[in-house]
Design a protein around this motif. Structure first.
Motif, PDB file in Angstrom:
ATOM      1  N   ARG A 221      46.201  38.398 -75.392  1.00 56.55           N
ATOM      2  CA  ARG A 221      46.653  36.293 -75.108  1.00 56.55           C
ATOM      3  C   ARG A 221      46.086  35.939 -74.235  1.00 56.55           C
ATOM      4  NH1 ARG A 221      50.427  39.077 -77.981  1.00 56.55           N
ATOM      5  NH2 ARG A 221      51.771  39.520 -76.467  1.00 56.55           N
ATOM      6  N   ILE A 222      46.015  36.314 -72.699  1.00 55.73           N
ATOM      7  CA  ILE A 222      45.622  35.666 -71.782  1.00 55.73           C
ATOM      8  C   ILE A 222      44.230  35.371 -71.333  1.00 55.73           C
ATOM      9  CG2 ILE A 222      45.321  36.213 -69.435  1.00 55.73           C
ATOM     10  CD1 ILE A 222      48.576  37.724 -69.231  1.00 55.73           C
ATOM     11  N   THR A 223      43.872  36.473 -71.636  1.00 56.26           N
ATOM     12  CA  THR A 223      41.528  36.188 -71.697  1.00 56.26           C
ATOM     13  C   THR A 223      41.721  36.384 -72.774  1.00 56.26           C
ATOM     14  OG1 THR A 223      41.591  38.787 -73.072  1.00 56.26           O
ATOM     15  CG2 THR A 223      41.998  38.645 -69.580  1.00 56.26           C
ATOM     16  N   GLY A 224      41.657  35.714 -74.133  1.00 53.16           N
ATOM     17  CA  GLY A 224      41.258  35.011 -75.850  1.00 53.16           C
ATOM     18  C   GLY A 224      40.200  36.454 -75.747  1.00 53.16           C
ATOM     19  N   LEU A 225      39.888  37.388 -74.948  1.00 50.65           N
ATOM     20  CA  LEU A 225      39.260  39.001 -75.510  1.00 50.65           C
ATOM     21  C   LEU A 225      39.715  39.070 -76.658  1.00 50.65           C
ATOM     22  CD1 LEU A 225      38.057  40.335 -71.939  1.00 50.65           C
ATOM     23  CD2 LEU A 225      36.955  38.650 -73.651  1.00 50.65           C
ATOM     24  N   ALA A 226      38.887  39.917 -77.249  1.00 49.09           N
ATOM     25  CA  ALA A 226      39.760  40.492 -78.435  1.00 49.09           C
ATOM     26  C   ALA A 226      39.716  42.436 -78.175  1.00 49.09           C
ATOM     27  CB  ALA A 226      38.659  41.328 -80.082  1.00 49.09           C
ATOM     28  N   GLY A 227      40.898  43.056 -78.726  1.00 50.88           N
ATOM     29  CA  GLY A 227      41.541  44.070 -78.438  1.00 50.88           C
ATOM     30  C   GLY A 227      40.326  45.332 -77.808  1.00 50.88           C
ATOM     31  N   GLY A 228      39.773  45.466 -78.957  1.00 53.98           N
ATOM     32  CA  GLY A 228      38.765  46.486 -78.841  1.00 53.98           C
ATOM     33  C   GLY A 228      37.347  46.245 -77.810  1.00 53.98           C
ATOM     34  N   THR A 229      37.238  44.735 -77.169  1.00 55.90           N
ATOM     35  CA  THR A 229      36.593  44.758 -76.199  1.00 55.90           C
ATOM     36  C   THR A 229      37.933  44.897 -74.555  1.00 55.90           C
ATOM     37  OG1 THR A 229      35.143  42.870 -77.506  1.00 55.90           O
ATOM     38  CG2 THR A 229      35.419  42.901 -75.278  1.00 55.90           C
ATOM     39  N   ILE A 230      38.410  44.333 -74.816  1.00 54.54           N
ATOM     40  CA  ILE A 230      40.192  45.070 -74.230  1.00 54.54           C
ATOM     41  C   ILE A 230      39.494  46.570 -73.339  1.00 54.54           C
ATOM     42  CG2 ILE A 230      41.845  45.028 -72.900  1.00 54.54           C
ATOM     43  CD1 ILE A 230      41.850  42.265 -73.523  1.00 54.54           C
ATOM     44  N   LYS A 231      39.726  47.466 -74.271  1.00 55.64           N
ATOM     45  CA  LYS A 231      39.690  49.300 -74.569  1.00 55.64           C
ATOM     46  C   LYS A 231      37.783  49.218 -74.246  1.00 55.64           C
ATOM     47  CE  LYS A 231      43.061  49.237 -78.427  1.00 55.64           C
ATOM     48  NZ  LYS A 231      43.352  50.379 -79.330  1.00 55.64           N
ATOM     49  N   SER A 232      37.045  48.620 -74.471  1.00 54.69           N
ATOM     50  CA  SER A 232      35.585  48.977 -74.229  1.00 54.69           C
ATOM     51  C   SER A 232      35.451  48.526 -72.058  1.00 54.69           C
ATOM     52  CB  SER A 232      34.902  48.110 -74.898  1.00 54.69           C
ATOM     53  OG  SER A 232      33.530  48.155 -74.877  1.00 54.69           O
ATOM     54  N   HIS A 233      35.654  47.199 -71.955  1.00 54.14           N
ATOM     55  CA  HIS A 233      35.950  46.869 -70.442  1.00 54.14           C
ATOM     56  C   HIS A 233      37.460  48.368 -69.787  1.00 54.14           C
ATOM     57  CE1 HIS A 233      33.572  43.634 -70.629  1.00 54.14           C
ATOM     58  NE2 HIS A 233      34.488  42.837 -71.386  1.00 54.14           N
ATOM     59  N   LEU A 234      37.837  48.956 -70.647  1.00 54.01           N
ATOM     60  CA  LEU A 234      38.934  49.834 -69.551  1.00 54.01           C
ATOM     61  C   LEU A 234      38.326  50.863 -69.333  1.00 54.01           C
ATOM     62  CD1 LEU A 234      42.098  48.607 -70.813  1.00 54.01           C
ATOM     63  CD2 LEU A 234      41.591  48.314 -68.220  1.00 54.01           C
ATOM     64  N   PHE A 235      37.576  51.558 -70.651  1.00 57.85           N
ATOM     65  CA  PHE A 235      36.783  52.339 -70.824  1.00 57.85           C
ATOM     66  C   PHE A 235      35.625  52.576 -69.749  1.00 57.85           C
ATOM     67  CE2 PHE A 235      33.588  55.706 -71.815  1.00 57.85           C
ATOM     68  CZ  PHE A 235      34.638  56.548 -71.622  1.00 57.85           C
ATOM     69  N   ARG A 236      34.825  51.854 -69.626  1.00 58.21           N
ATOM     70  CA  ARG A 236      33.492  51.672 -69.005  1.00 58.21           C
ATOM     71  C   ARG A 236      33.861  51.309 -67.320  1.00 58.21           C
ATOM     72  NH1 ARG A 236      31.503  48.395 -73.980  1.00 58.21           N
ATOM     73  NH2 ARG A 236      29.931  49.748 -74.666  1.00 58.21           N
ATOM     74  N   SER A 237      35.313  50.807 -67.360  1.00 55.69           N
ATOM     75  CA  SER A 237      35.222  50.719 -65.947  1.00 55.69           C
ATOM     76  C   SER A 237      36.266  52.075 -64.627  1.00 55.69           C
ATOM     77  CB  SER A 237      36.286  49.371 -65.605  1.00 55.69           C
ATOM     78  OG  SER A 237      35.925  48.067 -65.720  1.00 55.69           O
ATOM     79  N   ARG A 238      36.770  52.316 -65.521  1.00 55.56           N
ATOM     80  CA  ARG A 238      37.114  53.832 -65.731  1.00 55.56           C
ATOM     81  C   ARG A 238      36.171  55.146 -64.924  1.00 55.56           C
ATOM     82  NH1 ARG A 238      41.105  54.243 -69.463  1.00 55.56           N
ATOM     83  NH2 ARG A 238      40.132  55.770 -70.251  1.00 55.56           N
ATOM     84  N   LEU A 239      35.143  54.774 -66.285  1.00 54.02           N
ATOM     85  CA  LEU A 239      34.174  55.370 -66.070  1.00 54.02           C
ATOM     86  C   LEU A 239      33.364  55.203 -64.280  1.00 54.02           C
ATOM     87  CD1 LEU A 239      33.066  57.879 -67.715  1.00 54.02           C
ATOM     88  CD2 LEU A 239      31.640  55.736 -68.506  1.00 54.02           C
TER      89      LEU A 239
END
Length: 192
Positions: A160-178
């Motif tokens: 809701r804050i970013t306007g990004l899709a949930g899957g995109t957020i999960k992808s960013h989180l995964f890649r960031s953690r990596l």
């Protein structure tokens, strides 16, 4: 949740009715969130202060558009996010990693891959390395990561804050953690 939304609507109505102290209360309540979102995006304190002022100016100008269908926190966070994004785009700063390989839905589903950020940064030196690695992330990934881990916002709220899709957020989180894991392994020589 309905009480929170009705409190949000009441605060918005008080601001719109120009009740004394209402806008100041709104600013006090949400200035921390605004600062956190913008500072994580732009990383320049002077720019962040100016953009926070711009955010609350925009909130004041556009509050009549708030419908109370989501938390006021999300709505204000969205305004701050948009202002920070526009600032970065104007300065032509890359918002996300451009050399990221798309590995499909399996990455998106592995948000909980067993990497424990808290355990990984148990000592002071590792914490310092972790903060350096976080600061090296592109603005969108850095912000999504900190909203999720530091502000402990759930993915739907971040969406809701970013306007990004949930899957995109999960992808960013995964890649960031990596990337953080790789940075910690490279710096400390210990597998995180």
């Amino acid at each position: 949740m309905d009480d929170a939304y009705s409190n949000d609507r009441a605060l918005a109505e008080a601001v719109l009715a120009n009740r004394p102290g209402a806008f100041e209360r709104l600013v006090r309540e949400y200035q921390g969130l605004c600062w956190h979102i913008i500072q994580r995006m732009v990383r320049n304190p002077e720019d962040a202060r100016e953009l926070c002022q711009d955010t609350f100016l925009r909130v004041h100008q556009c509050l009549h558009q708030y419908r109370g269908e989501s938390a006021l926190k999300s709505w204000i966070g969205r305004v701050a996010w948009t202002i920070a994004l526009r600032h970065l785009q104007h300065k032509r700063i890359p918002l996300v990693e451009t050399s990221v390989d798309d590995e499909g839905d399996t990455l998106l589903e592995n948000i909980g891959d067993g990497f424990d950020l808290e355990a990984a940064c148990a000592d002071e030196e590792t914490q310092r390395h972790l903060h350096e690695a976080i600061e090296a992330l592109p603005p969108v990934q850095r912000s999504v990561l900190t909203l999720y881990y530091l502000d402990e916002l759930p993915i739907p709220e971040i969406a809701r804050i970013t306007g990004l899709a949930g899957g995109t957020i999960k992808s960013h989180l995964f890649r960031s953690r990596l990337r953080l894991r790789e940075a910690l392994e490279n710096r400390t020589g210990v597998a995180a």
